[in-house]
Write a protein that holds these residues in place. Sequence first.
Motif, PDB file in Angstrom:
ATOM      1  N   PHE A 192       0.828  -1.204   0.000  1.00  0.00           N
ATOM      2  CA  PHE A 192       0.000   0.000   0.000  1.00  0.00           C
ATOM      3  C   PHE A 192       0.868   1.262   0.000  1.00  0.00           C
ATOM      4  CE2 PHE A 192      -2.411   3.263   2.337  1.00  0.00           C
ATOM      5  CZ  PHE A 192      -3.493   3.396   1.467  1.00  0.00           C
ATOM      6  N   THR A 193       1.970   1.233   0.747  1.00  0.00           N
ATOM      7  CA  THR A 193       2.805   2.439   0.832  1.00  0.00           C
ATOM      8  C   THR A 193       3.413   2.795  -0.520  1.00  0.00           C
ATOM      9  OG1 THR A 193       3.311   1.877   3.119  1.00  0.00           O
ATOM     10  CG2 THR A 193       4.765   3.465   2.025  1.00  0.00           C
ATOM     11  N   GLU A 194       3.960   1.797  -1.252  1.00  0.00           N
ATOM     12  CA  GLU A 194       4.567   2.056  -2.558  1.00  0.00           C
ATOM     13  C   GLU A 194       3.520   2.521  -3.577  1.00  0.00           C
ATOM     14  OE1 GLU A 194       4.829  -0.519  -0.797  1.00  0.00           O
ATOM     15  OE2 GLU A 194       6.938  -0.868  -0.271  1.00  0.00           O
ATOM     16  N   ALA A 195       2.302   1.922  -3.473  1.00  0.00           N
ATOM     17  CA  ALA A 195       1.279   2.272  -4.461  1.00  0.00           C
ATOM     18  C   ALA A 195       0.723   3.662  -4.240  1.00  0.00           C
ATOM     19  CB  ALA A 195       0.142   1.247  -4.406  1.00  0.00           C
ATOM     20  N   THR A 196       0.835   4.185  -3.009  1.00  0.00           N
ATOM     21  CA  THR A 196       0.202   5.476  -2.727  1.00  0.00           C
ATOM     22  C   THR A 196       1.213   6.612  -2.619  1.00  0.00           C
ATOM     23  OG1 THR A 196       0.301   4.956  -0.366  1.00  0.00           O
ATOM     24  CG2 THR A 196      -1.744   4.419  -1.541  1.00  0.00           C
ATOM     25  N   LYS A 246       2.605   8.095  -4.992  1.00  0.00           N
ATOM     26  CA  LYS A 246       2.334   9.070  -6.053  1.00  0.00           C
ATOM     27  C   LYS A 246       1.045   9.846  -5.828  1.00  0.00           C
ATOM     28  CE  LYS A 246       4.530   5.948  -9.387  1.00  0.00           C
ATOM     29  NZ  LYS A 246       4.340   5.189 -10.657  1.00  0.00           N
ATOM     30  N   MET A 247       0.289   9.530  -4.751  1.00  0.00           N
ATOM     31  CA  MET A 247      -1.020  10.153  -4.533  1.00  0.00           C
ATOM     32  C   MET A 247      -0.903  11.293  -3.540  1.00  0.00           C
ATOM     33  SD  MET A 247      -3.356   6.706  -4.261  1.00  0.00           S
ATOM     34  CE  MET A 247      -4.831   7.696  -4.086  1.00  0.00           C
ATOM     35  N   GLU A 248      -1.756  12.277  -3.715  1.00  0.00           N
ATOM     36  CA  GLU A 248      -1.858  13.375  -2.766  1.00  0.00           C
ATOM     37  C   GLU A 248      -2.586  12.897  -1.516  1.00  0.00           C
ATOM     38  OE1 GLU A 248      -0.440  16.204  -3.020  1.00  0.00           O
ATOM     39  OE2 GLU A 248       0.325  15.853  -5.061  1.00  0.00           O
ATOM     40  N   SER A 249      -2.425  13.644  -0.440  1.00  0.00           N
ATOM     41  CA  SER A 249      -3.013  13.222   0.838  1.00  0.00           C
ATOM     42  C   SER A 249      -4.522  13.181   0.761  1.00  0.00           C
ATOM     43  CB  SER A 249      -2.572  14.178   1.952  1.00  0.00           C
ATOM     44  OG  SER A 249      -2.990  15.501   1.670  1.00  0.00           O
ATOM     45  N   LEU A 284      -5.444  10.073  -1.153  1.00  0.00           N
ATOM     46  CA  LEU A 284      -5.148   8.907  -0.324  1.00  0.00           C
ATOM     47  C   LEU A 284      -6.196   8.726   0.784  1.00  0.00           C
ATOM     48  CD1 LEU A 284      -3.282   6.641   0.557  1.00  0.00           C
ATOM     49  CD2 LEU A 284      -1.951   8.323   1.866  1.00  0.00           C
ATOM     50  N   THR A 285      -6.570   9.849   1.394  1.00  0.00           N
ATOM     51  CA  THR A 285      -7.593   9.769   2.449  1.00  0.00           C
ATOM     52  C   THR A 285      -8.913   9.248   1.900  1.00  0.00           C
ATOM     53  OG1 THR A 285      -6.556  11.601   3.612  1.00  0.00           O
ATOM     54  CG2 THR A 285      -8.848  11.083   4.185  1.00  0.00           C
ATOM     55  N   GLN A 286      -9.309   9.763   0.706  1.00  0.00           N
ATOM     56  CA  GLN A 286     -10.575   9.318   0.112  1.00  0.00           C
ATOM     57  C   GLN A 286     -10.534   7.828  -0.230  1.00  0.00           C
ATOM     58  OE1 GLN A 286     -11.641  11.508  -3.368  1.00  0.00           O
ATOM     59  NE2 GLN A 286     -13.546  10.365  -3.707  1.00  0.00           N
ATOM     60  N   LEU A 287      -9.397   7.378  -0.808  1.00  0.00           N
ATOM     61  CA  LEU A 287      -9.291   5.964  -1.192  1.00  0.00           C
ATOM     62  C   LEU A 287      -9.303   5.053   0.044  1.00  0.00           C
ATOM     63  CD1 LEU A 287      -7.106   4.419  -3.911  1.00  0.00           C
ATOM     64  CD2 LEU A 287      -6.877   3.539  -1.589  1.00  0.00           C
ATOM     65  N   GLY A 304      -7.344   6.621 -12.229  1.00  0.00           N
ATOM     66  CA  GLY A 304      -5.946   6.970 -12.420  1.00  0.00           C
ATOM     67  C   GLY A 304      -4.957   6.210 -11.581  1.00  0.00           C
ATOM     68  N   ILE A 305      -5.384   5.201 -10.802  1.00  0.00           N
ATOM     69  CA  ILE A 305      -4.439   4.398 -10.016  1.00  0.00           C
ATOM     70  C   ILE A 305      -3.966   3.275 -10.915  1.00  0.00           C
ATOM     71  CG2 ILE A 305      -4.128   2.962  -7.963  1.00  0.00           C
ATOM     72  CD1 ILE A 305      -6.301   4.590  -6.600  1.00  0.00           C
ATOM     73  N   GLU A 306      -2.733   3.363 -11.337  1.00  0.00           N
ATOM     74  CA  GLU A 306      -2.238   2.435 -12.353  1.00  0.00           C
ATOM     75  C   GLU A 306      -2.022   1.045 -11.784  1.00  0.00           C
ATOM     76  OE1 GLU A 306       1.626   1.948 -15.351  1.00  0.00           O
ATOM     77  OE2 GLU A 306       1.413   3.711 -14.049  1.00  0.00           O
ATOM     78  N   THR A 307      -1.343   0.959 -10.630  1.00  0.00           N
ATOM     79  CA  THR A 307      -1.047  -0.352 -10.048  1.00  0.00           C
ATOM     80  C   THR A 307      -2.305  -0.892  -9.343  1.00  0.00           C
ATOM     81  OG1 THR A 307       1.230   0.329  -9.672  1.00  0.00           O
ATOM     82  CG2 THR A 307       0.434  -1.623  -8.469  1.00  0.00           C
ATOM     83  N   PRO A 308      -2.772  -2.095  -9.669  1.00  0.00           N
ATOM     84  CA  PRO A 308      -3.984  -2.629  -9.000  1.00  0.00           C
ATOM     85  C   PRO A 308      -3.696  -2.928  -7.532  1.00  0.00           C
ATOM     86  CG  PRO A 308      -2.992  -4.322 -10.393  1.00  0.00           C
ATOM     87  CD  PRO A 308      -2.264  -3.034 -10.698  1.00  0.00           C
ATOM     88  N   LEU A 309      -4.611  -2.536  -6.657  1.00  0.00           N
ATOM     89  CA  LEU A 309      -4.476  -2.763  -5.221  1.00  0.00           C
ATOM     90  C   LEU A 309      -5.150  -4.097  -4.862  1.00  0.00           C
ATOM     91  CD1 LEU A 309      -5.237   0.815  -3.856  1.00  0.00           C
ATOM     92  CD2 LEU A 309      -3.025  -0.230  -4.326  1.00  0.00           C
ATOM     93  N   ARG A 310      -4.395  -4.928  -4.160  1.00  0.00           N
ATOM     94  CA  ARG A 310      -4.940  -6.210  -3.740  1.00  0.00           C
ATOM     95  C   ARG A 310      -4.679  -6.413  -2.246  1.00  0.00           C
ATOM     96  NH1 ARG A 310      -2.687 -10.686  -7.730  1.00  0.00           N
ATOM     97  NH2 ARG A 310      -0.740  -9.500  -7.348  1.00  0.00           N
ATOM     98  N   SER A 311      -5.627  -7.081  -1.585  1.00  0.00           N
ATOM     99  CA  SER A 311      -5.524  -7.240  -0.131  1.00  0.00           C
ATOM    100  C   SER A 311      -5.010  -8.641   0.200  1.00  0.00           C
ATOM    101  CB  SER A 311      -6.890  -7.032   0.535  1.00  0.00           C
ATOM    102  OG  SER A 311      -7.793  -8.045   0.126  1.00  0.00           O
TER     103      SER A 311
END
Length: 817
Positions: free
Chosen positions: A596-600, A602-605, A608-611, A679-686
């Motif tokens: 999660f840290t590497e994927a976010t 590039k995101m603004e705070s 990131l908070t909304q996601l 716009g989140i290029e890398t897919p997030l998986r849990s």
Amino acid sequence: MFERLGIRGHLLLAFFGISAFAVLATAGALYAFLQLVQVVERVTEHRVPSALASLELSRHAERVAATAPAVLASTSKARHAEVSAAITNEMERLEELLGALKSATLNPVVVEIEDAAVRLRRNLNALDGLVTDRLAVVARKEELLRRLSATTNASQRLVAPGILVMYSKVPQWRAATAQSVTPEARAAATTDLARAIADYIPQQTAQREIAAINDTLLQVAAVPTPGDLALLSFPLRRSVGTLEALTPEFDEQLRKRFRQLVTEFDTLIDGPGSIPAVRGEELATLAEGRKLVAENEELSRRLALAVDRLVAAAKGDIVDASGEAARVRSYGTAVVLGSALLSLLSSILIVWLYVDRNLLARLKGLSQSMLAIAAGNLRVPLPETGRDEIGRMTRALRVFRDTAIEVEEQNLREVAEARQRLIDAIESISEGFALYDREDRLLLCNSRYREILYPGIDDAVVSGTRFEDIIRAAAGRGLIEDAVGREEEWIAERLEAHRNPAGTILQQRGPDRWIQISERRISGGGTVAVYSDITELKRREQDLSEKTAALEALSAKLAKYLAPQVYSSIFSGRQDVRIESRRKKLTICFSDIAAFTEATDKMESEELTQLLNQYLTEMSKIALAFGATVDKYVGDAILMFFGDPETRGVREDAIACVSMALAMQNRMAELGDAWRSIGIETPLRSRIGIHTDYCTVGNFGSEDRMDYTIIGGAVNLAARLEREATPGSVLISYETYAQVKDLIHCEEMGHIRVRGIAYPVATYRVVDFKSNLTNASDAIRTELPHLKLEAEPELMSTVEREAAVSALRQTLDRLRR
């Protein structure tokens, strides 16, 4: 002189007079009774015994005469023995009665009856012996019939296989002629069929003759006359001759056995031990029995005629005795009737002259006066007094009446005083009180009733006013808030509630005034009502409702910081807010987003908070839907557990937890598509790790601030499983796998070393529900008459597949052998 005797003396004098006539009637009746006793003694000692013995002898003679057909109809030795014993008893009783009758009378008819009885006994003895012989013949016939059945069945079984062989050759011959075969094969099939038909013809003839012999012998066993035996013997001998002629045509293996069966049939048809011979003996026995029955009927008729003459003589003696007794009875009856008539006449005179004219008339007048006083007429006139008992009763009644008049006047004064005390008591209470009669008219009310309900309409609230008129006047003047704009409807509702009270009624009398009405029906049919002013109570209730709403809003805000289960248990009182803990077996689930840290980075705070909030919200909805207790959020990680404060059982909790994890992975796939579109290029998986074991759960912290959470080695192991899980997968321990393996398919991932745990931990990857995999997999299914195979390769692990291959190879080797 008579007046001084009083009622008691007059009644005693009348009683002694009537008793004297009764004594005279009793003396006459006693004389007639003694004469009648002498006649009865002569009848009972000399005539009745002879008549009773004659009648009993007649009944036993009828029973003996009816026994001959029963003897001849006996079909078994037991029945024959029973009937013979009954005949012997009846004959012995008949001979006893004859002996008693000979000693009681010298009538010559008794000698004739004795002679007929002796001849009847000889006839019954002969008939008994004949039935014994007949039963023996019948037993022999039944034994021969059983031999016939066994011989017939053996013969049919002997010839039946040859017939079945011929039937089996026909389809073979048809198949040979219908297919394209060589002429030699077709000729061989035809020759084989011809040979089978040649063997079939004598066997079919033998089968037909055997059936004919069986049917004819069964007819012979039941023929009604000897002449029919001769007619049926010819076809029997012809059928046996046919079977003997067919014997050489049978196969050598069957010929000897068939010849034995033909010899057995010949024995059953001819000779002294054959079925026709035995049936002839049975018919001869039956003919002899009919002769004996005819002789028995003649002897029974003679015996019955002699007994009838004896009974007629006995009846004549009884008629003579009855006539003598009737003469004595008529004489005694005349004496008794005369005495009774004199007694009745004296009683009528006494009742008419004294009882009715003196006693009953005075008692009737006294009774009417007493009834009038009991009905409330204390001024009714009383009859004249006298010096006897009735006069004294009249004087006592006069004293009672005067006393009752005085008591009535005193009671009226006390009732008036009690009514005034009741009115004063009603006026002293703070509630309004009203009493209505059964016709809903006002009987009684206090001033408070007028003040709180009907101020300003005192003219309408008076005794005798109907309830409907009172409420109509109040509604018309606008005193009742509930009736404004709907007076008639409200009046109808109020009348219904008043006539059928069922609890209290809350009534609004003004914008800020409330009255509580309590009505109840009383035993006399009326209604009592109590009216209370509860305006102050309603105001306090409204203030309490506003405070309760504020508290509910505050608790709803506090619920956002607690798990729903914890919040519910605290506010329902099932759990106290104090520091305490307990050991329970729980299923713990850890979940977070892989990398999660590497994927976010590039995101603004703000993004990131909304996601993160969206992810946590979706996962929390799923957790709550499956009943999980959400312990805490640590960044993108979520700690959840099942089993406290509510549990469905360890197994059900584990199944719910794994089901929740699968639902979360499915939802993450859907969210990944939505996140890529923004716009989140890398897919997030849990990653999700699950473990089932004992933990310590409860409130931890200080008295000022505490946290509801779980601690223990099981929590650490669940966290380690979550870190070992690959992105997008669910990794569980063996303890959890043991609970869910029946419903959920998992793949064994081997053992892993976990920091803090000394032993290797067995792990399993959750695939999906077995029902879903079964529907989607390419299963192998084969079903034959003696073979059934079902296999689902996609659901098998490597070990299971190797075991299946080994089992199939062993089965194949056995089939080849």
